[in-house]
Design a protein around this motif. Structure first.
Motif, mmCIF file in Angstrom:
data_model
loop_
_atom_site.group_PDB
_atom_site.id
_atom_site.type_symbol
_atom_site.label_atom_id
_atom_site.label_comp_id
_atom_site.label_asym_id
_atom_site.label_seq_id
_atom_site.Cartn_x
_atom_site.Cartn_y
_atom_site.Cartn_z
ATOM 1 N N ALA A 59 41.158 50.423 42.085
ATOM 2 C CA ALA A 59 41.162 50.852 40.687
ATOM 3 C C ALA A 59 39.749 51.128 40.183
ATOM 4 O O ALA A 59 39.504 52.113 39.465
ATOM 5 C CB ALA A 59 41.834 49.785 39.817
ATOM 6 N N LEU A 60 38.789 50.268 40.568
ATOM 7 C CA LEU A 60 37.409 50.476 40.125
ATOM 8 C C LEU A 60 36.812 51.751 40.711
ATOM 9 O O LEU A 60 36.103 52.496 40.015
ATOM 10 C CB LEU A 60 36.552 49.273 40.513
ATOM 11 N N LEU A 63 38.420 54.621 38.938
ATOM 12 C CA LEU A 63 37.869 54.691 37.581
ATOM 13 C C LEU A 63 36.484 55.335 37.590
ATOM 14 O O LEU A 63 36.168 56.180 36.742
ATOM 15 C CB LEU A 63 37.807 53.289 36.983
ATOM 16 N N VAL A 67 35.794 58.771 35.552
ATOM 17 C CA VAL A 67 34.805 58.866 34.470
ATOM 18 C C VAL A 67 33.725 59.878 34.821
ATOM 19 O O VAL A 67 33.256 60.648 33.961
ATOM 20 C CB VAL A 67 34.185 57.479 34.195
ATOM 21 N N ALA A 228 30.085 52.610 35.444
ATOM 22 C CA ALA A 228 31.269 52.405 36.287
ATOM 23 C C ALA A 228 30.888 52.381 37.757
ATOM 24 O O ALA A 228 31.444 51.608 38.552
ATOM 25 C CB ALA A 228 32.295 53.503 36.020
#
Length: 465
Positions: A59-60, A63, A67, A228
């Motif tokens: 997920a990171l 993400l 972004v 991020a």
């Protein structure tokens, strides 16, 4: 109100009505609480913890990629607008102003020549009017023009035919030798200086403001993407360190691949945006700022030439605020001061010989122009109008007129503007190119990194089966 009673339950209690068909069984938790409970139970075992870690890592990374795609898409769009929309519109607005000012200069020059207006002067006037009209039509058709710009475009489109009508009236009377022609010309010049040119200036300022907004949008740091990326890399590093302490294995191929993919995106993002920011800054400092100064200087020279011509046309009929000096001669002096200041600034901004040389020639031309103007003005003040006229507009026997010096200044400034426009376009395109491929690359590498993280964790899970 009706009173209902409940039948006594066996043993003397009161019977509880049966639950509805949709009521949850007694003691049963909701879906959310059940999910939380399952997650808590999973976290108590190593396989469960690994599944949670894998999902979080994936997920990171996703993400981070998402972004990055979002922020860089916005900056690339802004940079593309700088190159292909806002700067060309700003340049067109400046060209509208120059064309109008030059048309006013050409009309006064043709008027001074008398009934036999030189053909090249007339062509220059017609070319300026046609260019201003064409650019106004193009600006009106531009879907990106703001409300303020549209107001000025409408005003210019309405007033330009009125101005040309006044010029034709002045020409017609001048051909017949009627003094009324001078009055028409002065009124046309007043319309140009108080209505048309201010509207063109406001249009230029509005479009230049949009250009600077696009600059700022394109150059702003993608802080969300950078943050991020750092978080994703920190989480991947922690997961590998945890894996090493629990298995004594130095590398997990999946996690290493995910880390490498994320690191590539982060470095690409940081370097690419830094280069783009630097190039766009150069485009603004070395190109756009020089263009603005040169455009202002060229406009000052055109206004000075028009006022020089009108000084002869009015013959002292229009006085300045002091009620003693000739208004147009006072305005000429003011325009020349603005021209001197603009050329001095342009020389400071010029960063190479190709940019400095035409500005230097313009400076020399201004010096010569001032000398010839002073001579012509002295002749006119002595009452020798016929002697002053060729010193201003030139003829076969007076090639060293102030008009010839003005032409030298105008040609030099046109060359300088063309050079700075090329400098701007090159730097701005380089800035846009530095962001090229980053959006697609970040998306692709994010997918690869997330998949690699899941595979790496899956490899560890397989050891428990």
């Amino acid at each position: 109100m009706a009173i209902t009673s409940r039948a006594p339950a066996p043993g003397g209690g009161v019977a509880v009505p049966p639950a509805g068909p949709h009521a949850p069984p007694p003691g049963r938790n909701t879906a959310w609480s059940e999910g939380v409970e399952q997650l808590r139970r999973a976290a108590t075992t190593e396989p469960g913890r690994l599944r949670i870690i894998g999902a979080v890592l994936a997920a990171l990374v996703v993400l981070f990629g998402g972004v990055t795609v979002w922020e860089i898409s916005g900056r690339a769009t802004a940079a593309d607008d700088v190159v292909g929309r806002s700067q060309p519109l700003s340049a067109d607005a400046a060209s509208i102003y120059r064309s109008l000012a030059d048309a006013d200069t050409a009309s006064s020059s043709g008027f001074l020549a008398g009934a036999q207006e030189p053909r090249e002067v007339r062509r220059r006037y017609e070319k300026d009017i046609a260019n201003a009209s064409r650019l106004l039509v193009s600006a009106a058709a531009n879907a990106g023009a703001g409300e303020n710009s549209r107001k000025e475009i409408d005003l210019l489109g309405e007033q330009l035919p009125r101005y040309t009508g006044l010029i034709e009236q002045a020409r017609a009377n001048n051909r017949q030798g009627l003094p009324l022609g001078g009055a028409y010309l002065r009124y046309a010049n007043e319309q140009m200086s108080t209505v048309l040119l201010p509207a063109a200036q406001r249009l230029y300022e509005a479009e230049t403001g949009r250009l600077y907004t696009d600059y700022d949008d394109a150059r702003s740091w993608p802080l969300g993407s950078l943050g991020a990326g750092v978080v994703a890399l920190a989480a991947l590093g922690w997961a590998q360190r945890r894996n090493y302490h629990r298995t004594n294995r130095v590398f997990n191929h999946g996690l290493v691949a995910a880390t490498a993919a994320s690191l590539v995106v982060l470095l690409w993002l940081a370097v690419g945006h830094t280069v783009a920011r630097a190039e766009l800054s150069a485009a603004r400092a070395d190109g756009q700022e020089s263009l603005k100064v040169l455009n202002d200087a060229r406009i000052a020279s055109l206004q000075a030439r028009a006022n020089e011509n009108l000084t002869l046309v009015s013959r002292g009929a229009v006085l300045a605020e002091d009620k003693k000096s000739d208004k147009y001669d006072v305005d000429f002096t003011k325009n020349m001061s603005e021209l001197d200041a603009g050329l001095a600034t342009a020389l400071k901004l010029a960063d190479d010989g190709s940019g400095r040389d035409p500005v230097t020639r313009a400076v020399d031309g201004v010096k010569l122009w001032k000398q010839r103007h002073a001579t012509a003005r002295e002749t006119d003040l002595k009452g020798d109008y016929e002697g002053a006229l060729p010193q201003v507009i030139g003829d076969k026997d007076h090639k060293d007129s102030s008009g010839a010096a003005f032409d030298m200044v105008d040609a030099s400034l046109e060359e300088a503007v063309a050079h700075e426009q090329q400098e701007f376009t090159r730097a701005a395109r380089d800035g846009l190119g530095a962001l090229g491929g980053l959006v697609i690359g970040a998306a692709a590498l994010a997918v690869v990194g997330a998949a690699a993280a899941l595979l790496g964790i899956g490899r560890r899970l397989s050891e428990y089966r």
